[in-house]
Structures are given as structure tokens and as C-alpha cells.
Design a protein around this motif. Structure first.
Motif, PDB file in Angstrom:
ATOM      1  N   UNK A 189      99.858  76.790  19.169  1.00  0.00           N
ATOM      2  CA  UNK A 189     100.982  77.188  19.891  1.00  0.00           C
ATOM      3  C   UNK A 189     101.704  78.227  19.254  1.00  0.00           C
ATOM      4  N   UNK A 190     101.927  78.070  18.026  1.00  0.00           N
ATOM      5  CA  UNK A 190     102.896  79.057  17.500  1.00  0.00           C
ATOM      6  C   UNK A 190     102.275  80.323  17.439  1.00  0.00           C
ATOM      7  N   UNK A 191     100.895  80.537  17.172  1.00  0.00           N
ATOM      8  CA  UNK A 191     100.076  81.729  16.956  1.00  0.00           C
ATOM      9  C   UNK A 191      99.887  82.290  18.276  1.00  0.00           C
ATOM     10  N   UNK A 192      99.944  81.488  19.358  1.00  0.00           N
ATOM     11  CA  UNK A 192      99.774  82.227  20.758  1.00  0.00           C
ATOM     12  C   UNK A 192     101.183  82.934  21.055  1.00  0.00           C
ATOM     13  N   UNK A 193     102.301  82.015  20.912  1.00  0.00           N
ATOM     14  CA  UNK A 193     103.563  82.626  21.240  1.00  0.00           C
ATOM     15  C   UNK A 193     104.067  83.833  20.357  1.00  0.00           C
ATOM     16  N   UNK A 194     103.427  84.080  19.361  1.00  0.00           N
ATOM     17  CA  UNK A 194     103.748  85.371  18.460  1.00  0.00           C
ATOM     18  C   UNK A 194     102.721  86.315  18.779  1.00  0.00           C
ATOM     19  N   UNK A 195     101.524  85.909  19.241  1.00  0.00           N
ATOM     20  CA  UNK A 195     100.471  87.143  19.909  1.00  0.00           C
ATOM     21  C   UNK A 195     100.963  87.458  21.211  1.00  0.00           C
ATOM     22  N   UNK A 196     101.540  86.661  21.964  1.00  0.00           N
ATOM     23  CA  UNK A 196     101.902  87.077  23.351  1.00  0.00           C
ATOM     24  C   UNK A 196     103.050  87.864  23.049  1.00  0.00           C
ATOM     25  N   UNK A 197     104.286  87.434  22.135  1.00  0.00           N
ATOM     26  CA  UNK A 197     105.214  88.473  21.879  1.00  0.00           C
ATOM     27  C   UNK A 197     104.878  89.925  21.613  1.00  0.00           C
ATOM     28  N   UNK A 198     103.722  90.022  20.608  1.00  0.00           N
ATOM     29  CA  UNK A 198     103.213  91.277  20.182  1.00  0.00           C
ATOM     30  C   UNK A 198     102.935  92.287  21.141  1.00  0.00           C
ATOM     31  N   UNK A 199     102.236  91.589  22.328  1.00  0.00           N
ATOM     32  CA  UNK A 199     101.810  92.383  23.768  1.00  0.00           C
ATOM     33  C   UNK A 199     102.673  92.836  24.555  1.00  0.00           C
ATOM     34  N   UNK A 226     115.715  81.224  20.447  1.00  0.00           N
ATOM     35  CA  UNK A 226     116.650  81.050  19.531  1.00  0.00           C
ATOM     36  C   UNK A 226     116.475  82.456  18.868  1.00  0.00           C
ATOM     37  N   UNK A 227     117.519  82.834  17.859  1.00  0.00           N
ATOM     38  CA  UNK A 227     117.593  83.873  16.926  1.00  0.00           C
ATOM     39  C   UNK A 227     116.584  83.649  15.935  1.00  0.00           C
ATOM     40  N   UNK A 228     116.159  82.650  15.518  1.00  0.00           N
ATOM     41  CA  UNK A 228     115.002  82.301  14.670  1.00  0.00           C
ATOM     42  C   UNK A 228     113.621  82.203  15.124  1.00  0.00           C
ATOM     43  N   UNK A 229     113.795  82.290  16.840  1.00  0.00           N
ATOM     44  CA  UNK A 229     112.526  81.907  17.521  1.00  0.00           C
ATOM     45  C   UNK A 229     111.687  83.073  17.567  1.00  0.00           C
ATOM     46  N   UNK A 230     110.344  82.903  18.028  1.00  0.00           N
ATOM     47  CA  UNK A 230     109.275  83.992  18.261  1.00  0.00           C
ATOM     48  C   UNK A 230     110.171  85.165  18.707  1.00  0.00           C
ATOM     49  N   UNK A 231     110.826  85.440  19.851  1.00  0.00           N
ATOM     50  CA  UNK A 231     111.301  86.429  20.282  1.00  0.00           C
ATOM     51  C   UNK A 231     112.817  86.881  19.728  1.00  0.00           C
ATOM     52  N   UNK A 232     113.023  86.200  18.826  1.00  0.00           N
ATOM     53  CA  UNK A 232     114.371  86.583  17.652  1.00  0.00           C
ATOM     54  C   UNK A 232     115.520  86.987  18.715  1.00  0.00           C
TER      55      UNK A 232
END
Length: 398
Positions: A189-199, A226-232
Motif C-alpha cells: 500500500x505505502x509503496x503504491x501511494x508513493x509511486x502514485x504521487x510521483x506520477x 496529513x503534513x507527514x503523509x505521502x502528499x505532504x
């Protein structure tokens, strides 16, 4: 307009004259999404409890905006990988690609068929098969398909399609509903969210709105927005709340004027439905018309009709494991700590970790202040009535 004009609670697409309230939320979302035309595409997290009207809301937005934009509505819970209990990033990407391509072709946009076909051949995507949907050949990717390559292909496609069609559309709006099911990706899940954000973070003319049945206490919200979430902290969060008592009163006065409540009768009606539009519509449709409804009558009608009001939750209940059902039953009396639940069930605390996570993922229970509690009072009341009437809880529904 009589009560028979109230839309049934399970309908997900309403006519304009059936869509009630949410004016400020619609205006806010329209204003935000229209910045996409200026190359400043927002990314939005739309939250709210099950039945509060998120899907109806998104489909209303789609209808309002699709003249100027390519608006793609995706319901992740309809992805084959989720339906068959084989959740995977590849399965979600395959679903994304299929639904996006169908919507783009419906709008008669240039979908770069030849380039895509050439790309498939050059990239060794391990295509297992092609299926025909509305005369559109859709590839089914094989298990060997590289996940990173597939995400790169699928998530860059919207921006590419926009560039090829910017004389026809102002931008692309992608609504992903039931996004909370990504919790079932577990370690991915976390890897998917970070990958999604990067695109998606640098796609100026492609906006994403993620929606799902999540309370404001849901941990996924902080992981994303959140501020510490994937989307900062760059993800905008909009919560659809249940209707207030005043809103429900005005709604029923306008759309169901042949329902007659005493003051305490209406108070009980609001308490029974918690102001959740789906429950309001279903219960109002089932109530007797043209007679005065006091508190006792509402209580009696609610208990009598609860299996109908609660029908979607019964489907969820029937699919739970016995241990998950036992946890919910334990919570019908009191909010409990994890150790207290384990003691009632006569098991170790470790053995209920996965069931507790699964129940939270389905928004059936919530963890607050180190205690678990039931999230849906209608499910709680149905279980209580089943026990009162039959002397046992309905662990198996036939």
C-alpha cells in the motif's frame, strides 16, 4: 411532490431535481476543479461515512463538468482483482487503463491506438488476451507484467491524451471512488501511494479526486493527506458530513410532505437515520403516509423495517468471518480495548489483529482513544433485535 419522488437510498445517479443540498460543497469542488484549465490541477481527498452520498456527489460533478473536461469516474471496488479477492497493483492499473480508455473513446478523443499498440509490442507487456468492450480491444495483462513499467504506462497516459486533445478539452478530471480498498494491498500500500504521487504531482492538466468510505479518524487519511503523509499536506481534504437535523427537516418538508411527524417523532427519525442521506431516503420511503407519526410509532416502524434499511450491511455481515462477527457482537454492549475483546472471545490478542484491521478497513469499527467501537448504529440495532427475537445472533444467514 409526494414521498414516492424521494430517490431510493441505493441509487447512485440522481436527476438534477432529485439532488438535494450540498450547494456549498458543489461550489467548492467546482471552483477547485476548474483551476485545472489553468494548468493548476488540484488533488483532492473526498471523505465521508458510508451512505452519506459521495458517489452521488461525484456523479453530479461529472455531469456538470464533462462538457469542458474529460471526466473519468473509476470505482476501484469494481476492479476484477478486488472482486475475486486477488488485490494487486497490476489489477488496479489494468482496471484504470480499461475504464480510462472507454471514457476517452466515448468522448471521441484521440486515444493514440497505433502508438499504444506499438508500445505494447516493444515493451514486452506479457499481454494474456484482448477482450472486446463496446468494440474497443482492451488488453488483459499477464502475471509476468512488470508492475513499475505498467504503472509508468498507465499513469502517464492521461497527460499524453490531454496533449493530443487539448483543442477539445480543458483538462482531465479523474475521480477514483472506493479508494479505501487499497488498504487490502497490505505491504504494497505505502509503496503504491508513493509511486502514485510521483506520477501525478507534476501533471498540470490532470486532476485526481480520491474518495472512499472513511471517517475523519481513519488512518488512511493521515497517510495520504496529513503534513507527514505521502502528499505532504498538498492534498486538499473535503469531508461530506451527514445532513443536519434542520436540513433533513427541510428536505422531507419539500420532497415528502405527506409524511406527518410530531416533534418527538421527527427527533426519533433523525436519531434512527443519523442524518445519513441513504438511510433518510430508505426509511422515509417505507413510512406510512398521511398519519401522524410520534416517537413510539417511529421506533416501532424502524425496528420492523430495519432489515430493509440495513440490507447493504447484511450483505457485508454475511461475508465476515466468524471471528470478525464475534468481535462486532462483543462491541454491541460496550466500547472495548483490544485485550478486553480477546478475553471475551477466549483467544490471544495476536489472533485478533487481522480481524480488527479487516473490520476497520470496512468501516464497521473505529479505534479511538485505544478503544474500539461500532461505527454503524443501524447494524448495532439490527443485531440487538435479532438476539431479542431469536435468542441468538445471526452468525449464518440463510
Amino acid at each position: 411532490m409526494g414521498v414516492n419522488m424521494i430517490p431510493w437510498g441505493t441509487r447512485q445517479k440522481l436527476n438534477d431535481d432529485e439532488f438535494y443540498n450540498r450547494v456549498s460543497e458543489l461550489n467548492q469542488m467546482n471552483s477547485l476543479l476548474n483551476t485545472t484549465a489553468n494548468g493548476n490541477a488540484p488533488h483532492i481527498l473526498l471523505t465521508g461515512l458510508r451512505g452519506v452520498g459521495k458517489t452521488v456527489f461525484l456523479k453530479k460533478l461529472k455531469k456538470d463538468l464533462e462538457e469542458d473536461y474529460l471526466v473519468v469516474y473509476l470505482n476501484f471496488s469494481r476492479a476484477e482483482c478486488f472482486q475475486k479477492g486477488r488485490m494487486s497493483v497490476n489489477g488496479l492499473m489494468e482496471f484504470f487503463f480499461k475504464e480510462f480508455l472507454i471514457e476517452a473513446k466515448t468522448r471521441k478523443l484521440n486515444t493514440l491506438d497505433k502508438k499504444i499498440e506499438k508500445f505494447f509490442k516493444a515493451s514486452d507487456f506479457k499481454i494474456k488476451d484482448f477482450v472486446q468492450i463496446d468494440k474497443i480491444p482492451i488488453p488483459i495483462f499477464g502475471k509476468e507484467t512488470n508492475t513499475e513499467n505498467l504503472m509508468d504506462f498507465v499513469l502517464t497516459l492521461p497527460a499524453t491524451i490531454y496533449e493530443e486533445n487539448k483543442d477539445k478539452i480543458k483538462g482531465i478530471l479523474i475521480f477514483i471512488d472506493e479508494f479505501q480498498i487499497i488498504k487490502e494491498l497490505d505491504d504494497y500500500k505505502e509503496g503504491f501511494l508513493w509511486k502514485l504521487r510521483s506520477y501525478i504531482q507534476d501533471e498540470n492538466y490532470v486532476s485526481y479526486t480520491f474518495s472512499g468510505s472513511m471517517s475523519m479518524q481513519d488512518g488512511l487519511i493521515s497517510e495520504i493527506a496529513s503534513q507527514r503523509g505521502v502528499f505532504g499536506g498538498r492534498m486538499l481534504t473535503i469531508n461530506l458530513s451527514p445532513f443536519t437535523k434542520d436540513t433533513v427537516n427541510k428536505y422531507l418538508s419539500k420532497e415528502a410532505h405527506d409524511l406527518i411527524f410530531t416533534d418527538d417523532g421527527f427527533d426519533r427519525f433523525y436519531k434512527c437515520t443519523s442524518g445519513i442521506p441513504a438511510y433518510v431516503n430508505i426509511f422515509a420511503t417505507l413510512l406510512p403516509k398521511g398519519i401522524e407519526l410520534n416517537e413510539e410509532m417511529i421506533k416501532s416502524e424502524f425496528d420492523d423495517k430495519i432489515a430493509i434499511i440495513n440490507s447493504h450491511l447484511l450483505t457485508i455481515w454475511s461475508k465476515l468471518t466468524l471471528r470478525e462477527q464475534l468481535i462486532i457482537v462483543a462491541l454491541t454492549d460496550n466500547d472495548l480495548k483490544r485485550g478486553e475483546i480477546a478475553k471475551i472471545l477466549g483467544v490471544t490478542t495476536g489472533s485478533i489483529s487481522k480481524p480488527l484491521i479487516n473490520l476497520q478497513n470496512q468501516e464497521l469499527i473505529i479505534l479511538e482513544n485505544n478503544r474500539y467501537h461500532l461505527n454503524d448504529l443501524i447494524l448495532k440495532r439490527w443485531l440487538e433485535l435479532e438476539y431479542e427475537n431469536k435468542g441468538t445472533f445471526p452468525f449464518r444467514i440463510i
